[in-house]
Write an enzyme that holds these catalytic residues in place. Sequence first.
Site, PDB file in Angstrom:
ATOM      1  N   GLU A  38      43.383  43.896  53.801  1.00  0.00           N
ATOM      2  CA  GLU A  38      44.622  43.370  53.246  1.00  0.00           C
ATOM      3  C   GLU A  38      45.042  42.073  53.938  1.00  0.00           C
ATOM      4  O   GLU A  38      45.439  41.100  53.283  1.00  0.00           O
ATOM      5  CB  GLU A  38      45.726  44.424  53.376  1.00  0.00           C
ATOM      6  CG  GLU A  38      47.128  43.935  53.086  1.00  0.00           C
ATOM      7  CD  GLU A  38      47.347  43.522  51.634  1.00  0.00           C
ATOM      8  OE1 GLU A  38      48.465  43.084  51.319  1.00  0.00           O
ATOM      9  OE2 GLU A  38      46.408  43.628  50.822  1.00  0.00           O
ATOM     10  N   HIS A  66      50.053  39.903  38.975  1.00  0.00           N
ATOM     11  CA  HIS A  66      49.434  39.201  40.109  1.00  0.00           C
ATOM     12  C   HIS A  66      48.005  38.792  39.775  1.00  0.00           C
ATOM     13  O   HIS A  66      47.578  37.664  40.079  1.00  0.00           O
ATOM     14  CB  HIS A  66      49.467  40.108  41.337  1.00  0.00           C
ATOM     15  CG  HIS A  66      49.127  39.414  42.619  1.00  0.00           C
ATOM     16  ND1 HIS A  66      49.697  38.212  43.000  1.00  0.00           N
ATOM     17  CD2 HIS A  66      48.272  39.743  43.626  1.00  0.00           C
ATOM     18  CE1 HIS A  66      49.218  37.844  44.166  1.00  0.00           C
ATOM     19  NE2 HIS A  66      48.340  38.740  44.561  1.00  0.00           N
ATOM     20  N   HIS A 117      41.497  49.268  25.816  1.00  0.00           N
ATOM     21  CA  HIS A 117      40.680  48.207  26.417  1.00  0.00           C
ATOM     22  C   HIS A 117      39.321  48.117  25.728  1.00  0.00           C
ATOM     23  O   HIS A 117      38.811  47.021  25.486  1.00  0.00           O
ATOM     24  CB  HIS A 117      40.508  48.481  27.911  1.00  0.00           C
ATOM     25  CG  HIS A 117      39.750  47.415  28.642  1.00  0.00           C
ATOM     26  ND1 HIS A 117      40.102  46.082  28.608  1.00  0.00           N
ATOM     27  CD2 HIS A 117      38.641  47.471  29.428  1.00  0.00           C
ATOM     28  CE1 HIS A 117      39.270  45.374  29.347  1.00  0.00           C
ATOM     29  NE2 HIS A 117      38.365  46.192  29.834  1.00  0.00           N
TER      30      HIS A 117
END
Length: 391
Positions: free
Chosen positions: A112, A186, A293
């Site tokens: 991270e 994001h 999808h």
Amino acid sequence: MDHGALVNLEPLARMALLGGLIALGPLVWVWARTRSGDGRNRLRALTLLTLFLTFDLVLFGAFTRLTDSGLGCPDWPGCYGSASPLGARDEIQAAQSALPTGPVTHGKAWVEMVHRYLATAVGVLITVMTLLSWQQWRRDTRDSAEPAARISPWWATATLLWVCVQGAFGAFTVTLKLYPAIVTAHLLGGLALLALLAAQAWRPSAERVVRVSAALRRGVFVVSLLAVLQIALGAWVSTNYAVLACSDFPTCQGHWWPAMDFEHGFSILRPLGVGKDGDWLPFAALTAIHMTHRLGALLLLTGLTWLVWRLAREPALRRFAAGLVGVAAWQVVTGVSNAVLDWPLLAAVAHTGGAAALVLLLTALVLRTASADGVASPSRAAAPLAAQRAS
């Protein structure tokens, strides 16, 4: 630090310093390669390098999400108030001991934080790119360069503003505990950043723009829109962990049309794993997300097939046709592999990379083409003048 605080700006200056140090390497490389060139060459080299590193950042962001490292440091911008996991060893160890397979471990914390360092470095590069753009614009204005030949600083300025928005979405990703709508935004924001950088790095000269029919030009925009929608659906699949709702292909759970709950699956404003009514998200909702999808992929492949057929008839655009065929095949193989091979990390990251490559290809295609309707070709424009001279 108050360990309950989600936002602590104390390490911000140290984070910025680390990002600057990482960005220093690419900046030195660009200056060394362009020391004998002019400002335009330096700016273009920096833009191309920033584009390349942003592509890498998008892939590393996918790696961060897919390894469940998004909450490896549960505060922002540092890690338990420190600029690196080294200063948070005790807190990370306590969280890891309490829950060894939980979101906070030493490995996930480093993944991270490396992602945050790289994002900060890209932000520094874009800041320098913006300053160089304004400097070059002032130089062009001072030298009375033709307006069409001047560097526009507004593209770089918009890119800088956008990367700040991306930073805010990154913070919300952590503070809102992987809220699916924020994580999806994001990812889409990272791809939009790629498109902005590509528009500056690959802007063709007027001589290289290919005049095409209005129908083909509209088709490029329609397929680009379908690609954006399909990528958004893919991000929604990933952020809701709906990949394994269907582990077979082309059927799902052994059926062509399994039980699906679209109402809960596409309720946007909800926390991770929670349905529209506040209870756990039903499995049928995950199935609905996954199947949508798949249907979107079928629609996009149909549009890409038509676009490739039309581009193949334009000699100057055949490379784009070949590129779209390659990316489409890549996406089909990696997408199917995600479902039938139990979501392997390599295939999942590669699928995100294919989506980024598709964005870059379509951005370049939009830049390279222009509608020929209502525009006289050079030969047609010269014909009346030649006839007048002959008479």
